[in-house]
Each structure stands twice: as C-alpha cells, then as structure tokens.
Design a protein around this motif. Structure first.
Motif, PDB file in Angstrom:
ATOM      1  N   ALA A   1       8.901   6.407  -1.306  1.00 12.14           N
ATOM      2  CA  ALA A   1       9.600   5.281  -1.930  1.00 12.14           C
ATOM      3  C   ALA A   1      11.102   5.525  -2.024  1.00 12.14           C
ATOM      4  CB  ALA A   1       9.002   4.987  -3.294  1.00 12.14           C
ATOM      5  N   ASP A   2      11.526   6.780  -1.983  1.00 12.92           N
ATOM      6  CA  ASP A   2      12.957   7.080  -1.995  1.00 12.92           C
ATOM      7  C   ASP A   2      13.624   6.561  -0.719  1.00 12.92           C
ATOM      8  OD1 ASP A   2      12.702   8.415  -4.456  1.00 12.92           O
ATOM      9  OD2 ASP A   2      12.240  10.308  -3.447  1.00 12.92           O
TER      10      ASP A   2
ATOM     11  N   THR B   1       6.768 -10.342 -12.344  1.00 16.67           N
ATOM     12  CA  THR B   1       7.125  -9.521 -13.498  1.00 16.67           C
ATOM     13  C   THR B   1       5.995  -8.586 -13.908  1.00 16.67           C
ATOM     14  OG1 THR B   1       6.485 -11.318 -14.987  1.00 16.67           O
ATOM     15  CG2 THR B   1       8.810 -11.164 -14.403  1.00 16.67           C
ATOM     16  N   LYS B   2       4.751  -9.020 -13.735  1.00 16.19           N
ATOM     17  CA  LYS B   2       3.605  -8.164 -14.102  1.00 16.19           C
ATOM     18  C   LYS B   2       3.606  -6.875 -13.295  1.00 16.19           C
ATOM     19  CE  LYS B   2       0.816 -11.965 -13.872  1.00 16.19           C
ATOM     20  NZ  LYS B   2       1.800 -12.920 -14.224  1.00 16.19           N
ATOM     21  N   ILE B   3       3.774  -7.008 -11.994  1.00 21.49           N
ATOM     22  CA  ILE B   3       3.716  -5.810 -11.153  1.00 21.49           C
ATOM     23  C   ILE B   3       4.986  -4.977 -11.299  1.00 21.49           C
ATOM     24  CG2 ILE B   3       4.561  -6.747  -8.975  1.00 21.49           C
ATOM     25  CD1 ILE B   3       2.066  -5.055  -7.838  1.00 21.49           C
ATOM     26  N   ALA B   4       6.117  -5.617 -11.511  1.00 21.23           N
ATOM     27  CA  ALA B   4       7.357  -4.856 -11.699  1.00 21.23           C
ATOM     28  C   ALA B   4       7.222  -3.913 -12.889  1.00 21.23           C
ATOM     29  CB  ALA B   4       8.538  -5.806 -11.890  1.00 21.23           C
ATOM     30  N   LEU B   5       6.770  -4.438 -14.009  1.00 22.97           N
ATOM     31  CA  LEU B   5       6.569  -3.601 -15.186  1.00 22.97           C
ATOM     32  C   LEU B   5       5.445  -2.595 -14.943  1.00 22.97           C
ATOM     33  CD1 LEU B   5       7.168  -2.817 -18.074  1.00 22.97           C
ATOM     34  CD2 LEU B   5       5.653  -4.683 -18.828  1.00 22.97           C
ATOM     35  N   GLY B   6       4.390  -3.036 -14.283  1.00 22.51           N
ATOM     36  CA  GLY B   6       3.249  -2.159 -14.030  1.00 22.51           C
ATOM     37  C   GLY B   6       3.592  -0.923 -13.225  1.00 22.51           C
ATOM     38  N   VAL B   7       4.373  -1.079 -12.161  1.00 16.82           N
ATOM     39  CA  VAL B   7       4.702   0.099 -11.351  1.00 16.82           C
ATOM     40  C   VAL B   7       5.639   1.039 -12.097  1.00 16.82           C
ATOM     41  CG1 VAL B   7       4.209  -1.021  -9.143  1.00 16.82           C
ATOM     42  CG2 VAL B   7       6.546  -1.048 -10.016  1.00 16.82           C
ATOM     43  N   VAL B   8       6.494   0.475 -12.940  1.00 20.08           N
ATOM     44  CA  VAL B   8       7.401   1.328 -13.716  1.00 20.08           C
ATOM     45  C   VAL B   8       6.618   2.174 -14.715  1.00 20.08           C
ATOM     46  CG1 VAL B   8       9.265   1.311 -15.423  1.00 20.08           C
ATOM     47  CG2 VAL B   8       9.438  -0.113 -13.379  1.00 20.08           C
ATOM     48  N   VAL B   9       5.702   1.562 -15.473  1.00 15.26           N
ATOM     49  CA  VAL B   9       4.977   2.323 -16.491  1.00 15.26           C
ATOM     50  C   VAL B   9       3.898   3.221 -15.888  1.00 15.26           C
ATOM     51  CG1 VAL B   9       5.456   0.673 -18.323  1.00 15.26           C
ATOM     52  CG2 VAL B   9       3.305   0.490 -17.049  1.00 15.26           C
ATOM     53  N   THR B  10       3.416   2.887 -14.690  1.00 14.23           N
ATOM     54  CA  THR B  10       2.425   3.744 -14.038  1.00 14.23           C
ATOM     55  C   THR B  10       3.091   4.990 -13.459  1.00 14.23           C
ATOM     56  OG1 THR B  10       1.133   1.771 -13.521  1.00 14.23           O
ATOM     57  CG2 THR B  10       0.505   3.778 -12.382  1.00 14.23           C
ATOM     58  N   ARG B  11       4.385   4.878 -13.127  1.00 17.75           N
ATOM     59  CA  ARG B  11       5.189   6.004 -12.638  1.00 17.75           C
ATOM     60  C   ARG B  11       4.647   6.626 -11.354  1.00 17.75           C
ATOM     61  NH1 ARG B  11       6.298   9.238 -18.263  1.00 17.75           N
ATOM     62  NH2 ARG B  11       7.170   7.488 -19.387  1.00 17.75           N
ATOM     63  N   VAL B  12       4.242   5.763 -10.429  1.00 18.97           N
ATOM     64  CA  VAL B  12       3.839   6.241  -9.111  1.00 18.97           C
ATOM     65  C   VAL B  12       4.770   5.610  -8.081  1.00 18.97           C
ATOM     66  CG1 VAL B  12       1.421   6.578  -9.765  1.00 18.97           C
ATOM     67  CG2 VAL B  12       2.112   4.402  -8.756  1.00 18.97           C
ATOM     68  N   PRO B  13       4.989   6.271  -6.949  1.00 17.10           N
ATOM     69  CA  PRO B  13       5.826   5.671  -5.919  1.00 17.10           C
ATOM     70  C   PRO B  13       5.291   4.286  -5.550  1.00 17.10           C
ATOM     71  CG  PRO B  13       5.351   7.955  -5.383  1.00 17.10           C
ATOM     72  CD  PRO B  13       4.479   7.589  -6.555  1.00 17.10           C
ATOM     73  N   ALA B  14       6.213   3.319  -5.434  1.00 18.50           N
ATOM     74  CA  ALA B  14       5.822   1.946  -5.138  1.00 18.50           C
ATOM     75  C   ALA B  14       6.799   1.320  -4.160  1.00 18.50           C
ATOM     76  CB  ALA B  14       5.758   1.128  -6.422  1.00 18.50           C
ATOM     77  N   ILE B  15       6.243   0.586  -3.193  1.00 15.95           N
ATOM     78  CA  ILE B  15       7.043  -0.050  -2.136  1.00 15.95           C
ATOM     79  C   ILE B  15       6.561  -1.478  -1.934  1.00 15.95           C
ATOM     80  CG2 ILE B  15       7.563  -0.035   0.344  1.00 15.95           C
ATOM     81  CD1 ILE B  15       7.565   2.933   0.328  1.00 15.95           C
ATOM     82  N   THR B  16       7.511  -2.378  -1.653  1.00 14.66           N
ATOM     83  CA  THR B  16       7.220  -3.768  -1.305  1.00 14.66           C
ATOM     84  C   THR B  16       8.181  -4.207  -0.204  1.00 14.66           C
ATOM     85  OG1 THR B  16       6.777  -5.951  -2.247  1.00 14.66           O
ATOM     86  CG2 THR B  16       8.738  -4.799  -3.048  1.00 14.66           C
ATOM     87  N   ASP B  17       8.081  -5.456   0.192  1.00 17.97           N
ATOM     88  CA  ASP B  17       8.974  -6.065   1.189  1.00 17.97           C
ATOM     89  C   ASP B  17       9.016  -5.272   2.497  1.00 17.97           C
ATOM     90  OD1 ASP B  17       9.558  -8.037  -0.665  1.00 17.97           O
ATOM     91  OD2 ASP B  17      11.401  -7.063  -1.352  1.00 17.97           O
ATOM     92  N   LEU B  18       7.840  -4.913   2.991  1.00 17.06           N
ATOM     93  CA  LEU B  18       7.760  -4.139   4.238  1.00 17.06           C
ATOM     94  C   LEU B  18       8.047  -5.014   5.457  1.00 17.06           C
ATOM     95  CD1 LEU B  18       4.696  -2.188   3.039  1.00 17.06           C
ATOM     96  CD2 LEU B  18       6.819  -1.108   3.752  1.00 17.06           C
ATOM     97  N   ASP B  19       8.443  -4.367   6.560  1.00 15.60           N
ATOM     98  CA  ASP B  19       8.780  -5.098   7.776  1.00 15.60           C
ATOM     99  C   ASP B  19       7.562  -5.574   8.565  1.00 15.60           C
ATOM    100  OD1 ASP B  19       8.044  -2.566   8.641  1.00 15.60           O
ATOM    101  OD2 ASP B  19       9.944  -2.123   9.635  1.00 15.60           O
TER     102      ASP B  19
END
Length: 139
Positions: free
Chosen positions: A127-128, A92-110
């Motif tokens: 990130a799109d 939850t910390k990082i989820a909120l953090g990436v939203v409020v930072t407003r920079v492209p963010a990616i997780t769950d890479l192959d």
C-alpha cells in the motif's frame, strides 16, 4: 506460475501478503461478519461461512450501517482481521474501517481486481507503493 501487478491508490500504508479471498458482493459489517472468528455470517452472501482471517480480502466495499468499521476493528483486536484489503468502491464506512483495522488497503486500481484476482491466488499488497502483485499457481 504466473504473476502480474496492478497499480492503485494506497489508503492505509504497509505491506502484507496472503491468499486472496475474492467476492463480487459488498460486505455488511454489523450482522454480516463475526469478528471473533473472522468470518462472513451474512446468510445471503456468497462467502457465508468462509474466513477472511489472515487473507487478502478483495471485494467491492462496505454496505450497511456505520457498524461496519466497528466489526472490522473488533476483528483486529481479536487477531482475526484480514491481512490486507483491496476494494473498488470508496465510501465513508470503508474509509473508517480500513483505518481502524490497520491493515494495508488499496483502491482505485488500474484493472478491476474483482475480475483479475481469483480466490486462492497469492497476493502481495504494498500500500505504500500503491500496488498489488498477484501470483497464480495455475498459470
């Protein structure tokens, strides 16, 4: 030069690119980063003293209190935020953090970005599309 692409799940859309700053250690926001300069100040962290401002921050994720998102939000307001964030562990910390930072963010890479991306690599985060393209100058 060589390049490769990793695919994952975009969390905050957009496209950004920059030099990678990679750490295998989670980052603490409150007491771990200095938003005014966009740098790591956590004394026991391997990146202590290094700036993430304008770089693609590749890291496991957030640790510590809910102040994590506040510190990265402040870095955005001060113009010292990372250009993008690539991480491996969602909470939850990082989820909120990436939203409020407003920079492209990616997780769950192959593939694990902590072992495939190196500090100094040039990284384009789309990130799109849920992909990062890594260009390594040394082949």
């Amino acid at each position: 030069m060589s390049a490769f692409t990793l695919h994952g799940r975009g969390l905050v859309g957009g496209v950004a690119e920059g030099e990678a700053l990679v750490t295998s250690e989670a980052l603490s926001g409150w007491g771990g980063v200095e938003p005014r300069r966009g740098r790591v100040i956590e004394l026991r962290h391997e990146l202590v003293g290094q700036s993430f401002a304008g770089k693609v921050l590749v890291f496991p994720g957030a640790k510590g209190s809910s102040g994590w998102s506040g510190m990265f939000h402040m870095s955005r307001l001060m113009g010292t935020a990372p250009a993008a964030m690539v991480f491996t562990t969602m909470n939850t910390k990082i989820a909120l953090g990436v939203v409020v930072t407003r920079v492209p963010a990616i997780t769950d890479l192959d593939a694990d970005p902590l072992t495939t991306v190196r500090t100094g690599d040039w990284v384009r985060v789309d990130a799109d599309r849920g992909e990062i393209t890594v260009t390594r100058a040394d082949g």
